[in-house]
Design an enzyme around this catalytic site. Structure first.
Site, PDB file in Angstrom:
ATOM      1  N   GLN A  26       1.047  -0.909   0.044  1.00  0.00           N
ATOM      2  CA  GLN A  26       0.020  -0.057   0.346  1.00  0.00           C
ATOM      3  C   GLN A  26       1.005   1.332  -0.098  1.00  0.00           C
ATOM      4  O   GLN A  26       0.484   2.314   0.430  1.00  0.00           O
ATOM      5  CB  GLN A  26      -0.994   0.065   1.066  1.00  0.00           C
ATOM      6  CG  GLN A  26      -1.810  -0.847   1.026  1.00  0.00           C
ATOM      7  CD  GLN A  26      -3.207  -0.836  -0.098  1.00  0.00           C
ATOM      8  OE1 GLN A  26      -3.188   0.619  -0.419  1.00  0.00           O
ATOM      9  NE2 GLN A  26      -4.003  -1.381  -0.574  1.00  0.00           N
ATOM     10  N   SER A  27       1.732   1.246  -0.630  1.00  0.00           N
ATOM     11  CA  SER A  27       3.259   2.330  -0.788  1.00  0.00           C
ATOM     12  C   SER A  27       2.868   3.593  -0.815  1.00  0.00           C
ATOM     13  O   SER A  27       2.118   3.874  -1.996  1.00  0.00           O
ATOM     14  CB  SER A  27       4.021   1.904  -1.357  1.00  0.00           C
ATOM     15  OG  SER A  27       5.722   2.828  -1.688  1.00  0.00           O
TER      16      SER A  27
END
Ligand SMILES: Cc1ncc(COP(=O)(O)O)c(C=O)c1O
Length: 356
Positions: A83-84
């Protein structure tokens, strides 16, 4: 010449691409200030930069995208967690200049509903997404992805394109990046916030922020020292131990100063890292963080993410409780963005906030 004018002059030598609506606002946290008895509590909204739901990475990418464009690359390759925020922002910035993003996303923590939050946004941006399993609770290091990067880089060359590799977080020298450009961007942000605080007749005693790859903190710390200010920049580590991480941040700060052709000594006090708030590891949610997120929403109408700023504010509450940060200090929270990550954490948030 004043120190800050000298720093400003050096920064002007860098060419950048415009991605950020600046200055990002600073406002007083009226209700929380009153509750905590800390009258001078402010927030700088780096979550409102204007690119892809905002965040500190938009600032870094103004410098980095210029370097990508100068190198005539047409593909950027980077990596981060599944989920960067960094990967999302990189993909959005790249698309804005007609450049293809390849994202190596590591499952360093479990999130429910994979096509959610930043991953959904990466998908809408038509990024080339490659998801890989990884050790949980830790950020993936450059050494660990080196072999994989080489394979992807060769593939891009075979396609007849020119790749540019940006290290995770855009903070340190590595890959195709020969200067710590992301951290340099935060020297500029330091000058911006300093001017804003001056216009409020205030000077920050503390800047509190979440620290991941360390570039944001390194740039702010370099900025404060180069301006001759005694503002303490407190990095709340989301994954690394204080000892090694503060050394890494110091090195980035020193590289930033070299790159600006300015010099000042950094004492131990200048690189303050608190590693007491990591909890069960990178990307893991706990009750304190969830309650800090709720407090900020309920009292100020501001949403924070669960991995970075949520953690930083939970830590700030504890540092005030322990009188490390005193009630008469002027405190500036740096909201570094990442709010789309609230959504894939929905089950955890619901669990911690549901009263039994
Ligand atoms: C929302 C958010 N805040 C803070 C950070 C930490 O910034 P830095 O990597 O410069 O330490 C990150 C990094 O990924 C982030 O995504």
């Amino acid at each position: 010449m004043k120190y800050s004018a000298q720093v400003e002059k050096k920064l002007k030598k860098f060419k950048t691409q415009k991605l950020v609506l600046r200055p990002t606002p600073i406002s007083r946290l009226e209700q929380i200030s009153a509750q905590l008895g800390v009258p001078d509590l402010f927030i700088k909204r780096e979550d409102l930069t204007g690119l892809a739901f905002g965040g500190n990475k938009s600032r870094k990418l103004e410098y980095i995208m210029q370097d990508v464009i100068d190198s005539q690359s047409d593909v950027v390759i980077t990596w981060g967690s599944v989920q960067s925020n960094w990967c999302l922002q990189t993909a959005a910035a790249a698309r804005k200049f007609g450049i293809k993003p390849i994202l190596l996303l590591f499952q360093t923590y479990e999130t429910e509903g994979i096509m959610d939050g930043n991953l959904l946004l990466d998908f809408i941006l038509d990024s080339d997404i490659r998801i890989m399993d990884a050790k949980k609770g830790q950020v993936v290091k450059a050494e660990e992805v080196e072999a994989l990067l080489e394979v992807v880089q060769n593939q891009v060359v075979e396609w007849g394109h020119k790749p540019y590799i940006i290290p995770i977080g855009g903070s340190m020298v590595g890959g195709s990046m020969k200067k710590p450009l992301g951290a340099v961007a935060y020297v500029d942000v330091y000058l911006e916030l300093r001017r804003q605080m001056e216009s409020l007749n205030k000077k920050a005693d503390w800047i509190v922020l979440a620290s991941g790859s360390g570039g944001t903190q390194a740039g702010l710390a370099a900025g404060a020292r180069l301006c001759g200010d005694d503002t303490k920049v407190a990095g709340i580590s989301v994954s690394e131990d204080t000892k090694g991480f503060s050394q890494e941040i110091r090195e980035i700060s020193e590289d930033v100063m070299t790159c600006l052709d300015l010099k000042t000594d950094l004492s131990e006090e200048d690189i303050l890292v608190f590693d007491d708030y990591i909890g069960a590891g990178y990307g893991t949610l706990d009750k304190n963080v969830t309650e800090a997120i709720k407090m900020m929403a309920v009292h100020e109408g501001i949403f924070m993410d669960p991995i970075y700023t949520g953690k930083a504010v939970a830590a700030l509450l504890d540092l005030i409780k322990k009188s490390i940060i005193k009630k008469d200090h002027t405190v500036l929270i740096l909201h570094t963005g990442g709010t789309p990550v609230l959504f894939p954490y929905k089950k955890g948030i619901e669990k911690f906030l549901t009263k039994s």
